[in-house]
Design a protein around this motif. Structure first.
Motif, short mmCIF file in Angstrom:
data_model
loop_
_atom_site.label_atom_id
_atom_site.label_comp_id
_atom_site.label_asym_id
_atom_site.label_seq_id
_atom_site.Cartn_x
_atom_site.Cartn_y
_atom_site.Cartn_z
N LEU A 120 0.84 -1.19 0.00
CA LEU A 120 0.00 0.00 0.00
C LEU A 120 0.88 1.24 0.00
O LEU A 120 1.93 1.27 0.65
N ALA A 122 0.55 5.42 0.75
CA ALA A 122 -0.33 6.43 1.34
C ALA A 122 0.41 7.74 1.48
O ALA A 122 1.61 7.75 1.82
N SER A 134 -3.02 11.09 -6.92
CA SER A 134 -3.05 9.74 -7.51
C SER A 134 -2.87 9.77 -9.03
O SER A 134 -2.49 8.77 -9.62
N ARG A 142 -2.83 2.86 -8.43
CA ARG A 142 -3.88 3.75 -7.91
C ARG A 142 -4.86 3.01 -7.01
O ARG A 142 -5.40 3.59 -6.06
N ARG A 144 -4.17 0.90 -4.89
CA ARG A 144 -3.54 0.66 -3.58
C ARG A 144 -3.03 1.96 -2.96
O ARG A 144 -2.16 1.96 -2.10
N PHE A 145 -3.61 3.08 -3.40
CA PHE A 145 -3.18 4.39 -2.93
C PHE A 145 -4.31 5.09 -2.19
O PHE A 145 -5.48 4.99 -2.58
N CYS A 146 -3.97 5.81 -1.13
CA CYS A 146 -4.97 6.61 -0.40
C CYS A 146 -4.24 7.69 0.38
O CYS A 146 -3.00 7.76 0.40
N ALA A 164 -9.92 8.03 0.73
CA ALA A 164 -9.88 7.20 -0.48
C ALA A 164 -10.05 8.07 -1.71
O ALA A 164 -10.55 9.20 -1.65
N THR A 165 -9.64 7.53 -2.86
CA THR A 165 -9.98 8.11 -4.15
C THR A 165 -11.00 7.16 -4.80
O THR A 165 -11.19 6.04 -4.33
N THR A 168 -9.38 3.83 -5.32
CA THR A 168 -8.86 3.04 -4.21
C THR A 168 -9.66 1.76 -4.04
O THR A 168 -10.89 1.78 -3.98
N VAL A 172 -8.60 -1.69 0.72
CA VAL A 172 -7.39 -0.98 1.12
C VAL A 172 -7.59 -0.20 2.41
O VAL A 172 -6.79 -0.29 3.35
#
Length: 810
Positions: A120, A122, A134, A142, A144-146, A164-165, A168, A172
């Motif tokens: 992940l 972040a 992102s 993306r 796994r991104f927050c 979150a986006t 996401t 996650v």
């Protein structure tokens, strides 16, 4: 589904936040690599000097970001030029570089090829758009991104916001929330991707409102802080001191984010987001708050000075500490919420009008923005509790004071042009379920205006460990004081069990006295608890639900007994307390202490006599009796002497004195471990004891530990003899004490108390290696304790503590 495991974390950015996030990961036993830019030393074998210096600086910071300063060395330094391959071994990467969108996006492009599959990523940002960040990532990353927003300082502040986006992955945030909650001990709020998220959006708007209203009503910074601190149920630092602690440059950055990303069309309060003139002046002068030793306030010697905009200089605060608010408003603020708000709204003085104005503005702002910044009202109130140290969030206070009545008062001010903006309160405030039910928090959930319903709490497996989660007014959750099945209860103690079959076999003892002080009634209750546990239960857990664990002996109960019956009454009380301590130690079922907050004096003695300790990371443990002119009298010194003998037996040496040194110093200097890790180093916790990161998991873990010990065939330790250091070791200690006394480092009475401590720890006038039992040393403790309580200087220290709450040195 496989469990998400975090075996190693990378923190990108060794600035103030990045380094302290890394420090807290180490506190929680998480291996961490701290990255920063390479030093300009091409060809050097290691160019990680920036990260190395940041790690070294962690040892100097106050408040301490590390539970043990020595553990700074567990953080691995790295740089982006030489060590990006190390990212492949990290399960979580937290980016915490400066709040520049372009810098962050550039870094993401650089690290993306090295992020492991399943890891992940972040961004620790206080308000930049997570969606915009992102965009710089490859499509597969993306998901796994927050966003992850730790509050400063990360070790101490409970709040972490997760954002979150749309890209996401659904699991996650669940994975990250579980890790942050259980392993790091944080309290999570999920925020929408809006400027400054929830806590800073509401909190900074509130601070700006406070500054504007303070200027309108002509109030000085110190008066405002007195009004907006503990009196108002907020952090004791109030408004301006809080700004100094956060950093005025940080505050200015958050304000600029509001200015740059909002407009009058998106936020009706936009006109109030102008940077205050006083803040501009301080920034121009380089006064950034605590970090530069000058901000709204500056310490000059022992006195506090406050900044004055007109002269652009500092002036002394009243009495060197700060002017206090008019006490009439202090009395108002102690009234029940409905009466309190009416009194403030109708107040004629500037301080009362100021207080109503900032509360009205807070209600107004929170209601207008609830739908856009949060899923429900719970998220706003919890964010303000955990991020800004408020006892109640704005919606909680509003609901307690009477929902519709307060709403009508706020709307009347808006209509009259007294508010910061003319936008009316949302329709849901006056019509529909919230108005009909009297507030946003109900047993079935908290109000979600976007969906028009009361939204239940989010349930994750990690929260099953929090038997009594922190709740909000109106949620109707059963508090620990009345939960479960009561076995016995009086004014001093409650003995009870949980109702769940898997936990009902462990008896819980909850002390009820003020500050959980230990008086004769508590002693009797603990004795009863052991008897009940041995006859009917699998184990006994000492847990009182809230802080502190115990501040020790009830001095207010001790002194009247002494005055009425003399020292013999004290001897009887101490003898019974010592007997109960040994009863806990040798109980036929495991006794587990669940410790949160302070465990001082008798509280420390109570926990060291248990079979096992489960301790919140942020606990403060120590034998502090010398502060009131006494020595530990309930087995604390006996414990130190016994542990010294046990440690010596496990070593190759025969001299006991080296093993007594740390314990003597801790007791004689009233040293307190300022974390569970430090308390373990002082010897009050054992390596086998359990340290828990989240305060609300203590009871669950303590019950599990008691059950595990019992199921493993628990037997209490044998009562056995152990050697003491004897008169020769005592003479060595006394020699050092004489030098300290004659050098003016300690008073004559300090010398006398420390000499008595040495006498007990060494076993009195006996030869080195003499075998003794616990009862023998406890008798020496009791004799010394009783001799001191007859001493005029000790009596002066006790009365000074009872009257002022501060130790007297004489």
């Amino acid at each position: 589904m496989s469990r998400f495991q975090v075996k190693q974390v990378a923190v990108l950015g060794a600035g103030v936040m990045g380094a302290q996030i890394a420090a807290h990961l180490v506190n929680c036993k998480v291996p961490v690599i701290l990255f920063d830019l390479p030093e300009d030393k091409p060809g050097a074998p290691d160019q990680s000097g920036i990260a190395q210096r940041a790690i070294a600086n962690l040892k100097k910071l106050k408040p301490a970001p590390l539970g043990l300063t020595d553990e700074a060395d567990l953080i691995e330094p790295a740089n982006y030029a030489q060590h990006l391959e190390r990212l492949r071994g990290c399960d979580l990467i937290i980016e915490a570089i400066a709040e520049r969108m372009d810098w962050k996006r550039e870094l993401y492009a650089k690290i993306a090829p090295f992020v492991a599959e399943g890891a992940l990523l972040a961004s620790n940002t206080s308000g930049l758009s997570i969606v915009a960040l992102s965009d710089a990532l490859p499509a597969q990353l993306r998901a796994r991104f927050c966003g992850i927003h730790f509050f400063n300082p990360p070790r101490y502040m409970p709040l972490v916001e997760l954002i979150a986006t749309p890209a996401t992955g659904p699991q996650v945030l669940d994975q990250l929330e579980t890790f942050v909650t259980r392993v790091l001990g944080k309290s999570v709020v999920r925020a929408k991707d809006t400027p400054n998220f929830i806590a800073n959006r509401i909190g900074i708007a509130g601070m700006l409102s406070t500054m504007q209203e303070a200027e309108r009503y002509g109030l000085s910074f110190d008066v405002v802080d007195d009004l907006t601190g503990k009196r108002l149920g907020r952090a004791s630092s109030g408004t301006f001191r809080t700004a100094d602690v956060v950093g005025l440059d940080t505050m200015a950055h958050v304000i600029k984010t509001l200015q740059d990303t909002l407009s009058p069309a998106t936020d009706p309060f936009y006109a109030s987001f102008q940077t205050p003139e006083v803040l501009k002046a301080l920034l121009e002068l380089g006064h950034l708050g605590q970090k530069s030793k000058a901000g709204f306030f500056k310490k000059v010697g022992r006195d506090i000075h406050r900044f004055e905009l007109a002269s652009r200089d500092y002036v002394p605060c009243a009495d060197g500490k700060g002017q206090k608010a008019d006490e009439v408003y202090g009395r108002m603020l102690k009234k029940p919420a409905p009466e309190r708000l009416k009194l403030l709204r109708n107040a004629e003085g500037p301080q009362g009008r100021f207080l109503w104005a900032i509360l009205r503005n807070a209600f107004h702002y929170a209601a207008l923005h609830l739908a856009t910044i949060a899923d429900c009202a719970r998220d706003v109130d919890q964010a303000m509790r955990w991020g800004f140290g408020m006892q109640q969030g704005p919606f909680e206070l509003w609901q307690e004071a009477g929902w519709l009545e307060v709403a009508q008062m706020v709307q009347a001010d808006i209509d009259a042009g007294h508010a910061l903006c003319r936008t009316p309160l949302p329709d849901w405030v006056f019509h529909g379920p919230v108005a009909e039910r009297g507030g946003v928090h109900q047993p079935e959930g908290s109000w979600n205006p976007a969906e028009g319903r009361f939204q239940p709490r989010r349930e994750l497996p990690v929260y099953e460990r929090q038997i009594f989660r922190e709740t909000l007014l109106g949620e109707g959750a059963t508090r620990f004081e009345s939960a479960g099945c009561t076995v016995f209860e009086d004014a001093d103690i409650r003995l009870w069990t949980l109702e769940q079959p898997e936990q009902a076999g462990v008896l819980i003892a909850s002390i009820k006295s003020k500050m959980h002080a230990i008086g004769p009634g508590v002693t009797e209750g603990l004795s009863r608890a052991v008897d009940l546990a041995e006859s009917e239960y699998q184990g006994l857990v000492l847990w009182s639900g809230d802080e502190p664990f115990s501040v020790g002996a009830d001095l207010q109960a001790v002194m009247p007994a002494f005055l009425a019956a003399g020292v013999s009454a004290i001897d009887d009380v101490e003898a019974e307390l010592q007997r109960v301590m040994l009863k806990l130690r040798y109980a036929q079922v495991p006794v587990v202490a669940a410790v949160r907050g302070m465990a001082l004096g008798g509280g420390c003695e109570l926990l060291v006599h248990c079979a096992h300790r489960v301790v919140h990371l942020e606990s403060y443990i120590g034998l502090v009796e010398v502060g009131v002119g006494l020595i530990p009298g309930a087995g604390g010194l006996t414990y130190i002497a016994r542990r010294a003998a046990e440690n010596a037996r496990a070593s190759t040496g025969t001299d006991l004195l080296p093993f007594l040194g740390e314990g003597f110093k801790a007791a004689a200097m009233a040293s307190v471990g300022t974390s569970a890790l430090e308390s373990r180093k002082l010897g009050y916790l054992l390596p086998s004891d359990t340290i828990v990161a989240h305060k609300d998991e203590l009871l669950y873990v303590a019950i599990v530990q008691a059950q595990a010990l019992q199921r493993a065939g628990y037997r209490p330790p044998h009562k056995s003899l152990f050697p003491v250091a004897g008169r020769s070791a005592k003479a060595t200690i006394l020699g050092s004490l004489i030098n300290m006394r004659d050098g003016g480092f300690i008073s004559q009475h300090d010398f006398h108390i420390a000499s008595l401590i040495a006498n007990v720890l060494c076993g009195g006038e006996v030869e080195a290696g003499t075998l003794v039992n616990e009862e023998y040393l406890m008798q020496l403790e009791r004799q010394a304790f009783c001799s001191l309580i007859e001493h005029p200087k000790t009596q002066a220290r006790i009365m000074g503590m009872l009257q002022t709450g501060k130790p007297l040195r004489n």
